[in-house]
Design an enzyme around this catalytic site. Sequence first.
Site, PDB file in Angstrom:
ATOM      1  N   TRP A 123       0.835  -1.225   0.000  1.00 18.72           N
ATOM      2  CA  TRP A 123       0.000   0.000   0.000  1.00 18.72           C
ATOM      3  C   TRP A 123       0.852   1.250   0.000  1.00 18.72           C
ATOM      4  CZ3 TRP A 123      -3.163   1.823   4.835  1.00 18.72           C
ATOM      5  CH2 TRP A 123      -2.443   1.639   6.020  1.00 18.72           C
ATOM      6  N   TYR A 165      16.718  -5.880   7.531  1.00 18.18           N
ATOM      7  CA  TYR A 165      15.293  -6.024   7.855  1.00 18.18           C
ATOM      8  C   TYR A 165      15.012  -7.449   8.315  1.00 18.18           C
ATOM      9  CZ  TYR A 165      10.225  -6.205   7.442  1.00 18.18           C
ATOM     10  OH  TYR A 165       8.882  -6.365   7.724  1.00 18.18           O
ATOM     11  N   GLN A 186      -1.911  -6.796   1.968  1.00 16.00           N
ATOM     12  CA  GLN A 186      -2.014  -5.498   2.650  1.00 16.00           C
ATOM     13  C   GLN A 186      -3.243  -4.735   2.153  1.00 16.00           C
ATOM     14  OE1 GLN A 186       1.666  -3.185   2.494  1.00 16.00           O
ATOM     15  NE2 GLN A 186       1.783  -3.202   4.717  1.00 16.00           N
ATOM     16  N   GLY A 202      -1.792  -3.275   8.108  1.00 17.94           N
ATOM     17  CA  GLY A 202      -0.929  -2.101   8.125  1.00 17.94           C
ATOM     18  C   GLY A 202      -0.858  -1.513   9.525  1.00 17.94           C
ATOM     19  N   ASP A 257      -0.085  -2.596  12.596  1.00 22.79           N
ATOM     20  CA  ASP A 257       0.525  -3.778  13.207  1.00 22.79           C
ATOM     21  C   ASP A 257       0.166  -4.036  14.675  1.00 22.79           C
ATOM     22  OD1 ASP A 257       1.751  -3.387  10.777  1.00 22.79           O
ATOM     23  OD2 ASP A 257       3.780  -3.652  11.514  1.00 22.79           O
ATOM     24  N   GLU A 272       7.548   9.109   9.809  1.00 27.33           N
ATOM     25  CA  GLU A 272       6.662   7.977   9.501  1.00 27.33           C
ATOM     26  C   GLU A 272       5.282   8.221  10.126  1.00 27.33           C
ATOM     27  OE1 GLU A 272       8.220   4.251  10.887  1.00 27.33           O
ATOM     28  OE2 GLU A 272       6.624   3.057   9.967  1.00 27.33           O
TER      29      GLU A 272
HETATM   30  C1  DGY Z   1       7.139  -3.964   9.779  1.00 27.76           C
HETATM   31  O1  DGY Z   1       8.090  -4.714   9.542  1.00 27.76           O
HETATM   32  O2  DGY Z   1       7.123  -3.131  10.681  1.00 27.76           O
HETATM   33  C2  DGY Z   1       5.993  -3.978   8.883  1.00 27.76           C
HETATM   34  O3  DGY Z   1       4.945  -3.200   9.321  1.00 27.76           O
HETATM   35  C3  DGY Z   1       5.556  -5.331   8.479  1.00 27.76           C
HETATM   36  O4  DGY Z   1       5.060  -5.130   7.224  1.00 27.76           O
END
Ligand code: DGY
Length: 422
Positions: free
Chosen positions: A37, A83, A103, A163, A165, A394
């Site tokens: 998204w 990541y 998503q 989205g 989380d 963010e």
């Molecule tokens: C994250 O890694 O924080 C994401 O939101 C997962 O997509």
Amino acid sequence: MSEHSEIYDRSVAILKLNDKGSYTVPTHGLYPFQWNWDSCLTALGFSHFDEQRAWLEIETLFAHQWEDGMVPHIVFHELDDGYFPGPDVWNTRRVVPTSGITQPPVAGFAVKRLFDRSENREQIADRVKALVKSIDRWHQWFFDCRDPQGEGLVALIHPWESGRDNSIDWDKPFVNVPTDGVQPYTRRDTQHANPAHRPTKDQYDRYLWLVEHFRSLDWDNSILHDNSPFRIVDPGFNAILLRSCAELALLAEELDEPEIAHRNSRWAKRGINALEKLWSSEHSQYVCWDRVAEEQINSASIGGILAVFAPLSQERVTAIVSRLKTIAANSKYLVASHDPTDNRFDSKRYWRGPVWLIVNYMIIDGLQQAGQHQMAASIEHDSQALIAESGFAEYYDPVSAEGCGGDSFTWTAAMMLEFISS
Ligand code: DGY
């Protein structure tokens, strides 16, 4: 506002900074791949200075659509061990690795808006038609795999799909998700962003348990829904899907694809009616539905306000506007991602309180469609004020305006371009 205002130039510079050629990373370091998204909303930002690049962003995402119609939430275009969880954890066994969940499906809305804005409609009609067909397949996938009883609304099977989380919405249903047997892991997000702004370890354990569980079921979407201990019908997520269905129907009509138009218009109407089950008179907004416990979740989050992105009745829109006034009276900047008067509200921790400009953008758009221009203008004013105060974060603390999470954030810049160029 002039196209060459300082804020316009700064927004464009962020999109260029995060541009990898055919896709954009949300921000370097914290999110080094393509997110679903994020890309669709980012394309709207690109359209103000490079229409071709905008189309390419969405086409790149759909080039990784699964054979069953799902569009994954992450495409791992390049290896980057900064990541976690990376492709080895997901193990979806694709040529270009992707995650195995999806998503919020905002592509239908974004593509319609890009086409409306285009100055090259005739030249790009075939490319857009191809996207319309792919988006239709994704919508069909949702109703087949995430609405097996044909209720008209779809369920999430992982909080990352929403989205949002670590929303307070998931606290109660998350108790059903175990943590035993999760492989040892090292989080990387907390090395890039302040841990106090991110989800907790306990939440991460449960996120990982779900990933490992779905992996053990071979990412077979025909069985994941029924085999997930977490099945939530989120009003915000569904509103995005239903608005995208409605927009795709209009676009398909314009592009002479009557069957796609008919199908998507039917899904939109059926879903709007079904949303009534999620209305909470107590909170004057929608709330999530737990499909495992078969009950509403008592949590007044932004998901139930984002529902206004879908074409709702005037009665529901008016009630949501009064709800927004209450939120405004209890926090400085609209719209907090959770009710600021709830004792679980946390102004800095990701989706448990902070303001997100992409959500503001969709709420503003829904309010404008419904003729609620005053509240839309207040939210837009606050959104721009947050950027003026704290740059392109963010997300933001709705009380102090502090920028949280990652910085130089792509979709925040894209939303700014939308605000100042419309
Ligand atoms: C994250 O890694 O924080 C994401 O939101 C997962 O997509």
